[in-house]
Scaffold this motif. Structure first.
Motif, PDB file in Angstrom:
ATOM      1  N   MET A  97     -21.400  30.181 -31.198  1.00 18.93           N
ATOM      2  CA  MET A  97     -20.215  31.432 -31.133  1.00 18.93           C
ATOM      3  C   MET A  97     -19.941  33.258 -31.377  1.00 18.93           C
ATOM      4  O   MET A  97     -19.930  34.540 -31.387  1.00 18.93           O
ATOM      5  N   ALA A  98     -20.791  33.255 -32.855  1.00 18.58           N
ATOM      6  CA  ALA A  98     -21.653  33.907 -33.550  1.00 18.58           C
ATOM      7  C   ALA A  98     -22.497  34.984 -32.723  1.00 18.58           C
ATOM      8  O   ALA A  98     -22.683  35.907 -32.850  1.00 18.58           O
ATOM      9  N   SER A 135     -19.003  36.841 -36.909  1.00 16.73           N
ATOM     10  CA  SER A 135     -19.516  35.888 -37.945  1.00 16.73           C
ATOM     11  C   SER A 135     -18.389  34.521 -38.435  1.00 16.73           C
ATOM     12  O   SER A 135     -16.903  34.696 -38.001  1.00 16.73           O
ATOM     13  N   THR A 136     -19.067  33.768 -38.624  1.00 15.25           N
ATOM     14  CA  THR A 136     -18.105  31.627 -38.893  1.00 15.25           C
ATOM     15  C   THR A 136     -16.985  32.528 -40.978  1.00 15.25           C
ATOM     16  O   THR A 136     -16.579  31.457 -41.144  1.00 15.25           O
ATOM     17  N   GLU A 148     -26.064  32.274 -39.633  1.00 14.12           N
ATOM     18  CA  GLU A 148     -25.195  32.396 -38.403  1.00 14.12           C
ATOM     19  C   GLU A 148     -24.918  34.467 -38.293  1.00 14.12           C
ATOM     20  O   GLU A 148     -26.375  35.056 -37.173  1.00 14.12           O
ATOM     21  N   ASP A 194     -21.482  22.883 -43.210  1.00 20.46           N
ATOM     22  CA  ASP A 194     -20.043  22.888 -42.861  1.00 20.46           C
ATOM     23  C   ASP A 194     -20.275  23.460 -40.523  1.00 20.46           C
ATOM     24  O   ASP A 194     -19.148  23.182 -40.256  1.00 20.46           O
ATOM     25  N   LEU A 195     -21.041  24.184 -40.521  1.00 22.87           N
ATOM     26  CA  LEU A 195     -21.545  25.191 -39.606  1.00 22.87           C
ATOM     27  C   LEU A 195     -21.499  23.785 -38.727  1.00 22.87           C
ATOM     28  O   LEU A 195     -22.655  22.967 -38.477  1.00 22.87           O
ATOM     29  N   THR A 196     -20.931  24.097 -37.689  1.00 22.62           N
ATOM     30  CA  THR A 196     -21.122  23.591 -36.077  1.00 22.62           C
ATOM     31  C   THR A 196     -22.461  24.195 -35.592  1.00 22.62           C
ATOM     32  O   THR A 196     -22.543  25.658 -35.523  1.00 22.62           O
ATOM     33  N   ASP A 251     -20.104  27.029 -33.572  1.00 19.95           N
ATOM     34  CA  ASP A 251     -19.575  27.830 -34.520  1.00 19.95           C
ATOM     35  C   ASP A 251     -20.929  28.817 -33.657  1.00 19.95           C
ATOM     36  O   ASP A 251     -20.872  30.645 -34.182  1.00 19.95           O
ATOM     37  N   LYS A 265     -18.343  30.421 -42.766  1.00 15.07           N
ATOM     38  CA  LYS A 265     -18.345  28.837 -42.610  1.00 15.07           C
ATOM     39  C   LYS A 265     -20.059  28.889 -44.023  1.00 15.07           C
ATOM     40  O   LYS A 265     -20.802  28.879 -44.136  1.00 15.07           O
TER      41      LYS A 265
END
Length: 261
Positions: free
Chosen positions: A112-113, A97-98, A167, A104-106, A109, A100
């Protein structure tokens, strides 16, 4: 082979990935108490540290692995099975998990999650499950979340807390579907696969540092409290044992009733 008692796990080989975390440690301790042969796998050093803290070094074997490293996961499973045989139980508690905020989450990101949540869980489950299928037996327990079924209530996450990230919930919803798919895919080969969805189980540091947040969580739970780590361990034990021998493809919510309303 069935055990004399439906909850008996004595001597059974069980692998727990992500076993050094707050919930994972409780699961590993419970399985050790039931005299299973437990392998606790986590990021480098974490399993050894947890086992030492809980005085489980003589009962549980530790190993290090980054579950997001797909090549390393496949190599680990193959070498471990070649040396020690196929486990009867697999528990996958890893996640990514980010933390974020939504705005703000890209996209990177998010990818990746989901790699750490879905792709890693899929890889582990398939790598081990294939060998279980050859043996004609095994139980796989994947970890989802209440947020794989419902969205977080923003009012619970007043500052300084952030709402549970999108995510994470998306990945955990995918884990539930993965469990259902694998249950059907391997059912005729004697493999059961289920998922567990923990509800609010804030770790001890959050409980100490953010008591107002924990109280807001408790107010959302029909039982009126947050969960304790040991309350997850019983659900895992049930799904690994012969007591659940006719249960597969299910998602077991251990959430105090959170997802009931």
């Amino acid at each position: 082979m069935s055990s004399p008692h439906p909850f008996d796990l004595k001597g059974r080989s069980i692998w727990v990935f992500g076993g050094a975390g707050y919930l994972g440690a409780a699961v590993v301790a419970q399985l050790a108490e039931m005299q299973a042969r437990v392998l606790c796998v986590d990021l480098p050093g974490r399993a050894e540290e947890m086992l030492a803290a809980k005085s489980l070094q003589t009962q549980v074997e530790a190993a290090s692995l980054d579950a997001a490293d797909i090549a390393a996961v496949e190599a680990f499973v193959d070498s471990r099975i070649a040396a020690h045989g196929v486990p009867q139980g697999l528990v996958v508690m890893t996640y990514a998990s980010t933390a974020k905020r939504f705005d703000d989450l890209t996209a990177a990101d998010f990818d990746m999650a989901n790699h750490g949540n879905l792709t890693a869980t899929f890889t582990l489950a398939r790598a081990v499950g294939r060998h279980m299928a050859e043996q004609g037996r095994g139980s796989v327990v994947l970890f989802s979340s209440m947020y794989g079924s419902v969205s977080p209530d923003p009012s619970v996450y007043a500052a300084p807390m952030n709402p549970n990230p999108v995510e994470y919930g998306v990945g955990k919803a995918g884990v539930q579907q993965l469990a259902r798919y694998l249950a059907v895919h391997w059912g005729r080969q004697g493999i059961r696969c289920n998922s567990i969805s923990p509800g609010p189980f804030p770790n001890p540091s959050i409980q100490v540092q953010q008591p107002d947040f924990v109280q807001r969580l408790a107010q959302k739970v029909p039982l009126g409290r947050v969960g304790q780590a040991e309350e997850i361990a019983g659900a895992v034990t049930f799904l690994l044992s012969d007591a659940s021998s006719f249960i597969t493809g299910q998602n077991l919510a251990v959430d105090g009733g959170w997802t009931s309303w």
